[in-house]
Design a protein around this motif. Structure first.
Motif, short mmCIF file in Angstrom:
data_model
loop_
_atom_site.label_atom_id
_atom_site.label_comp_id
_atom_site.label_asym_id
_atom_site.label_seq_id
_atom_site.Cartn_x
_atom_site.Cartn_y
_atom_site.Cartn_z
N SER A 88 19.43 -47.93 25.29
CA SER A 88 19.91 -48.78 24.26
C SER A 88 19.38 -49.06 23.00
N PHE A 89 18.04 -48.72 22.67
CA PHE A 89 17.51 -49.08 21.50
C PHE A 89 18.25 -48.63 20.33
N GLU A 90 18.70 -47.31 20.03
CA GLU A 90 19.42 -46.98 19.05
C GLU A 90 20.84 -47.83 18.63
N VAL A 91 21.23 -48.61 19.85
CA VAL A 91 22.55 -49.17 19.35
C VAL A 91 22.29 -50.72 19.20
N GLU A 92 21.19 -51.32 19.58
CA GLU A 92 20.97 -52.46 19.52
C GLU A 92 20.95 -53.07 18.10
N THR A 93 21.86 -53.93 18.00
CA THR A 93 22.05 -54.79 16.54
C THR A 93 20.96 -55.02 15.88
N GLU A 94 20.00 -55.53 16.35
CA GLU A 94 18.64 -56.07 16.00
C GLU A 94 18.03 -54.98 15.23
N TRP A 95 17.78 -53.96 15.76
CA TRP A 95 17.13 -52.76 15.40
C TRP A 95 17.67 -51.82 14.47
N VAL A 96 19.06 -52.04 14.31
CA VAL A 96 19.88 -51.19 13.45
C VAL A 96 19.76 -51.85 12.20
N GLU A 97 20.07 -53.20 12.20
CA GLU A 97 19.72 -54.22 11.25
C GLU A 97 18.48 -54.12 10.54
N LEU A 98 17.42 -54.14 11.20
CA LEU A 98 15.99 -54.30 10.60
C LEU A 98 15.97 -52.76 10.19
N GLY A 99 16.39 -51.54 10.50
CA GLY A 99 16.31 -50.25 9.98
C GLY A 99 16.92 -50.18 8.47
N THR A 100 18.07 -50.75 8.63
CA THR A 100 18.62 -50.73 7.44
C THR A 100 18.06 -51.81 6.24
N LYS A 101 17.40 -52.89 6.40
CA LYS A 101 16.95 -53.62 5.50
C LYS A 101 15.55 -52.96 5.04
N ILE A 102 14.69 -52.46 6.11
CA ILE A 102 13.61 -51.47 5.79
C ILE A 102 14.12 -50.34 4.69
N ARG A 103 14.99 -49.80 4.84
CA ARG A 103 15.38 -48.73 3.88
C ARG A 103 15.87 -49.22 2.68
N LEU A 104 16.66 -50.48 2.70
CA LEU A 104 17.03 -50.83 1.54
C LEU A 104 15.74 -51.50 0.52
N LEU A 105 14.92 -51.96 1.33
CA LEU A 105 13.81 -52.49 0.31
C LEU A 105 12.76 -51.37 0.32
N GLU B 272 12.93 -47.98 0.18
CA GLU B 272 13.36 -46.52 -0.73
C GLU B 272 13.08 -46.79 -2.06
N PRO B 273 13.64 -47.93 -2.84
CA PRO B 273 13.40 -47.93 -4.33
C PRO B 273 12.04 -48.08 -4.54
N ILE B 274 11.13 -48.66 -3.59
CA ILE B 274 9.84 -48.98 -4.03
C ILE B 274 9.09 -47.50 -3.85
N ASP B 275 9.61 -46.99 -2.89
CA ASP B 275 8.98 -45.35 -2.49
C ASP B 275 8.99 -44.55 -3.98
N ILE B 276 10.44 -44.79 -4.29
CA ILE B 276 10.70 -43.97 -5.65
C ILE B 276 9.83 -44.32 -6.64
N ALA B 277 9.67 -45.68 -6.86
CA ALA B 277 8.76 -46.23 -8.07
C ALA B 277 7.29 -45.68 -7.83
N ASN B 278 6.95 -45.58 -6.44
CA ASN B 278 5.52 -45.12 -6.21
C ASN B 278 5.37 -43.78 -6.40
N PHE B 279 6.27 -43.02 -6.37
CA PHE B 279 6.65 -41.54 -6.71
C PHE B 279 6.22 -41.56 -8.13
N TYR B 280 7.06 -42.00 -9.04
CA TYR B 280 6.83 -42.06 -10.39
C TYR B 280 5.56 -42.57 -11.07
N LEU B 281 5.22 -43.65 -10.16
CA LEU B 281 3.74 -43.94 -10.60
C LEU B 281 2.57 -43.08 -10.38
#
Length: 83
Positions: free
Chosen positions: A46-63, A65-74
């Motif tokens: 059930s891990f993949e469909v648990e709302t808490e984990w899905v939302e956490l994964g989305t928040k991590i990506r949203l926070l 990914e832009p920093i990873d891109i900035a780190n790449f350019y840095l």
């Protein structure tokens, strides 16, 4: 308007920007461990469909990914300045 977190991270003008990178690395490392556990079926079905984990994964990506891109350019700017 102040500097956004993407630009602040890319510019690395304060110790807090360095600390942001340290935290980014820790968070990405933890998330990668979760992904690896998922790949080898060591998490509940059930891990993949648990709302808490899905939302956490989305928040991590949203926070992160832009920093990873900035780190790449840095890093790219750092390599270019070294020749």
């Amino acid at each position: 308007h102040g500097t956004g977190y993407y630009d602040a991270f890319k510019l690395q003008q304060s110790p807090a920007d360095f600390e942001a990178n340290v935290r980014r690395l820790k968070l990405v490392g933890l998330w990668e461990e979760v992904r690896e556990l998922l790949k080898v079926f060591e998490l509940p079905d059930s891990f993949e469909v648990e709302t808490e984990w899905v939302e956490l994964g989305t928040k991590i990506r949203l926070l992160m990914e832009p920093i990873d891109i900035a780190n790449f350019y840095l890093a790219l700017i750092g390599r270019a300045s070294r020749g």
